[in-house]
Design a protein around this motif. Structure first.
Motif, short mmCIF file in Angstrom:
data_model
loop_
_atom_site.label_atom_id
_atom_site.label_comp_id
_atom_site.label_asym_id
_atom_site.label_seq_id
_atom_site.Cartn_x
_atom_site.Cartn_y
_atom_site.Cartn_z
N LEU A 220 0.84 -1.20 0.00
CA LEU A 220 0.00 0.00 0.00
C LEU A 220 0.87 1.24 0.00
O LEU A 220 1.89 1.29 0.69
CB LEU A 220 -0.91 -0.02 1.23
N VAL A 221 0.45 2.23 -0.78
CA VAL A 221 1.09 3.56 -0.77
C VAL A 221 0.02 4.58 -0.45
O VAL A 221 -1.03 4.64 -1.11
CB VAL A 221 1.75 3.90 -2.13
N LEU A 222 0.26 5.38 0.60
CA LEU A 222 -0.70 6.37 1.07
C LEU A 222 -0.31 7.75 0.58
O LEU A 222 0.82 8.20 0.78
CB LEU A 222 -0.75 6.34 2.60
N GLY A 223 -1.26 8.45 -0.06
CA GLY A 223 -0.99 9.77 -0.61
C GLY A 223 -1.29 10.90 0.35
O GLY A 223 -1.72 10.71 1.49
N ARG A 224 -1.08 12.11 -0.14
CA ARG A 224 -1.30 13.32 0.66
C ARG A 224 -2.72 13.85 0.40
O ARG A 224 -3.42 13.36 -0.48
CB ARG A 224 -0.25 14.37 0.31
N PRO A 225 -3.14 14.87 1.15
CA PRO A 225 -4.49 15.41 0.95
C PRO A 225 -4.63 16.07 -0.42
O PRO A 225 -3.65 16.42 -1.08
CB PRO A 225 -4.63 16.44 2.07
N LEU A 226 -5.87 16.25 -0.84
CA LEU A 226 -6.13 16.86 -2.15
C LEU A 226 -5.72 18.33 -2.21
O LEU A 226 -5.32 18.84 -3.25
CB LEU A 226 -7.62 16.74 -2.50
N GLY A 227 -5.87 19.00 -1.08
CA GLY A 227 -5.57 20.42 -1.08
C GLY A 227 -4.41 20.75 -0.16
O GLY A 227 -4.01 19.90 0.65
N PRO A 228 -3.90 21.97 -0.31
CA PRO A 228 -4.29 22.98 -1.30
C PRO A 228 -3.76 22.64 -2.69
O PRO A 228 -2.66 22.10 -2.83
CB PRO A 228 -3.63 24.26 -0.77
N HIS A 229 -4.56 22.98 -3.71
CA HIS A 229 -4.17 22.71 -5.09
C HIS A 229 -4.94 23.63 -6.01
O HIS A 229 -6.10 23.97 -5.75
CB HIS A 229 -4.47 21.25 -5.44
N ARG A 230 -4.31 23.99 -7.12
CA ARG A 230 -4.94 24.92 -8.06
C ARG A 230 -6.23 24.35 -8.65
O ARG A 230 -7.16 25.10 -8.96
CB ARG A 230 -3.96 25.29 -9.19
N LEU A 231 -6.31 23.02 -8.83
CA LEU A 231 -7.53 22.43 -9.38
C LEU A 231 -8.69 22.54 -8.40
O LEU A 231 -9.84 22.73 -8.80
CB LEU A 231 -7.29 20.97 -9.77
N VAL A 232 -8.40 22.42 -7.12
CA VAL A 232 -9.43 22.61 -6.10
C VAL A 232 -9.90 24.05 -6.11
O VAL A 232 -11.11 24.34 -6.05
CB VAL A 232 -8.92 22.21 -4.71
N ALA A 233 -8.96 24.99 -6.20
CA ALA A 233 -9.31 26.40 -6.26
C ALA A 233 -10.17 26.71 -7.48
O ALA A 233 -11.13 27.48 -7.40
CB ALA A 233 -8.05 27.26 -6.25
N GLN A 234 -9.83 26.11 -8.61
CA GLN A 234 -10.62 26.33 -9.82
C GLN A 234 -12.02 25.76 -9.67
O GLN A 234 -13.00 26.37 -10.13
CB GLN A 234 -9.92 25.69 -11.02
N ALA A 235 -12.14 24.61 -9.03
CA ALA A 235 -13.46 24.04 -8.78
C ALA A 235 -14.27 24.96 -7.87
O ALA A 235 -15.48 25.15 -8.09
CB ALA A 235 -13.32 22.66 -8.16
N GLN A 236 -13.64 25.54 -6.86
CA GLN A 236 -14.34 26.49 -6.00
C GLN A 236 -14.84 27.69 -6.80
O GLN A 236 -15.96 28.16 -6.59
CB GLN A 236 -13.40 26.98 -4.89
N LEU A 237 -13.97 28.18 -7.69
CA LEU A 237 -14.34 29.35 -8.49
C LEU A 237 -15.56 29.02 -9.36
O LEU A 237 -16.47 29.86 -9.51
CB LEU A 237 -13.15 29.76 -9.36
N GLU A 238 -15.60 27.82 -9.92
CA GLU A 238 -16.74 27.43 -10.75
C GLU A 238 -18.01 27.25 -9.92
O GLU A 238 -19.11 27.56 -10.39
CB GLU A 238 -16.39 26.17 -11.53
N GLN A 239 -17.86 26.79 -8.69
CA GLN A 239 -19.03 26.70 -7.81
C GLN A 239 -19.54 28.10 -7.45
O GLN A 239 -20.75 28.32 -7.32
CB GLN A 239 -18.69 25.92 -6.54
N LEU A 240 -18.64 29.05 -7.29
CA LEU A 240 -19.04 30.43 -7.04
C LEU A 240 -19.80 30.98 -8.25
O LEU A 240 -20.82 31.66 -8.10
CB LEU A 240 -17.82 31.30 -6.75
N ALA A 241 -19.32 30.67 -9.45
CA ALA A 241 -19.97 31.15 -10.66
C ALA A 241 -21.39 30.59 -10.78
O ALA A 241 -22.29 31.25 -11.30
CB ALA A 241 -19.14 30.78 -11.89
#
Length: 228
Positions: A89-110
């Motif tokens: 098993l390889v365990l990854g890091r959290p999704l954020g902070p990341h530019r793709l998350v920020a872009q998704a937030q911006l689209e939800q605001l729109a």
């Protein structure tokens, strides 16, 4: 031919079925894009639990946490649960902070009619007692602010940080830094409205950009596993 590892995602979990459904939709879409088996799991409050999923199967696994910041779950719970894995098993890091998350937030605001320049923007997160989570939230606000065109304030609903009542002003726009509906999403909306927010976006949800990020993380983790 070596079998590609399966994808296991792990979300926090909520007693609200709609919140858990977001994690399942992200996982299904990411698995289809990767062409691998994909299993959604949770830290608590919903089945299947992450620890049970990794303990029950010897299949090589890459784990992408559906968490937006560093915190106790990521630094303590998940490594402990992962130690029970029956297979590699390889365990990854959290999704954020990341530019793709920020872009998704911006689209939800729109989606709710908010556009860059419309006013003061506040990012509202669940909060954590881990100082590294505060660092992550500061970075998440910076990334969102680049697209919004002005500095983004941060409020948290628990632990470290200032509460929406201290940060949100009359007429502000609010972006919940939350992946799924549930307890914290309800509180973010209620407390922001009580503080005078004019517009509140929906949670990030199973946004295609979030799916893209999960796919990216899975590919990266697969490369790590191959070279380990």
């Amino acid at each position: 031919m070596t079998r590609r590892p399966r994808l296991v995602t792990v979300a926090h979990g909520t007693r609200k079925s709609g919140g858990n459904e977001v994690a399942r939709q992200i996982t299904l879409a990411a698995g289809l894009a990767l062409g691998v088996e994909a299993v959604c799991s949770y830290v608590e409050l919903s089945d299947p639990l992450f620890e049970d999923v990794v303990a029950a199967d010897v299949t090589p696994t890459v784990v992408v946490p559906l968490l937006l910041s560093t915190g106790f779950h990521l630094r303590q719970d998940l490594p402990r649960m992962a130690s029970a894995a029956a297979g590699p098993l390889v365990l990854g890091r959290p999704l954020g902070p990341h530019r793709l998350v920020a872009q998704a937030q911006l689209e939800q605001l729109a989606r709710v009619g908010a556009r860059p320049g419309d006013g003061r923007l506040v990012l509202v997160a669940a909060g954590s007692s881990d100082p590294l989570a505060t660092r992550d939230l500061t970075r998440a606000a910076e990334l969102l602010g680049r697209s919004w065109g002005s500095a983004v304030e941060v409020a948290t609903l628990s632990a470290l940080g200032r509460r929406p009542a201290e940060v949100v002003r009359a007429g502000d726009v609010v972006s919940p830094y939350l992946l799924s509906p549930g307890f914290f999403a309800d509180r973010a909306r209620d407390e922001s409205l009580a503080a005078g927010a004019a517009v509140i976006a929906d949670v990030i949800g199973p946004h295609p950009l979030v799916v893209d990020l999960v796919v990216q993380r899975a590919h990266a983790l697969e490369s790590v596993r191959q070279t380990a």
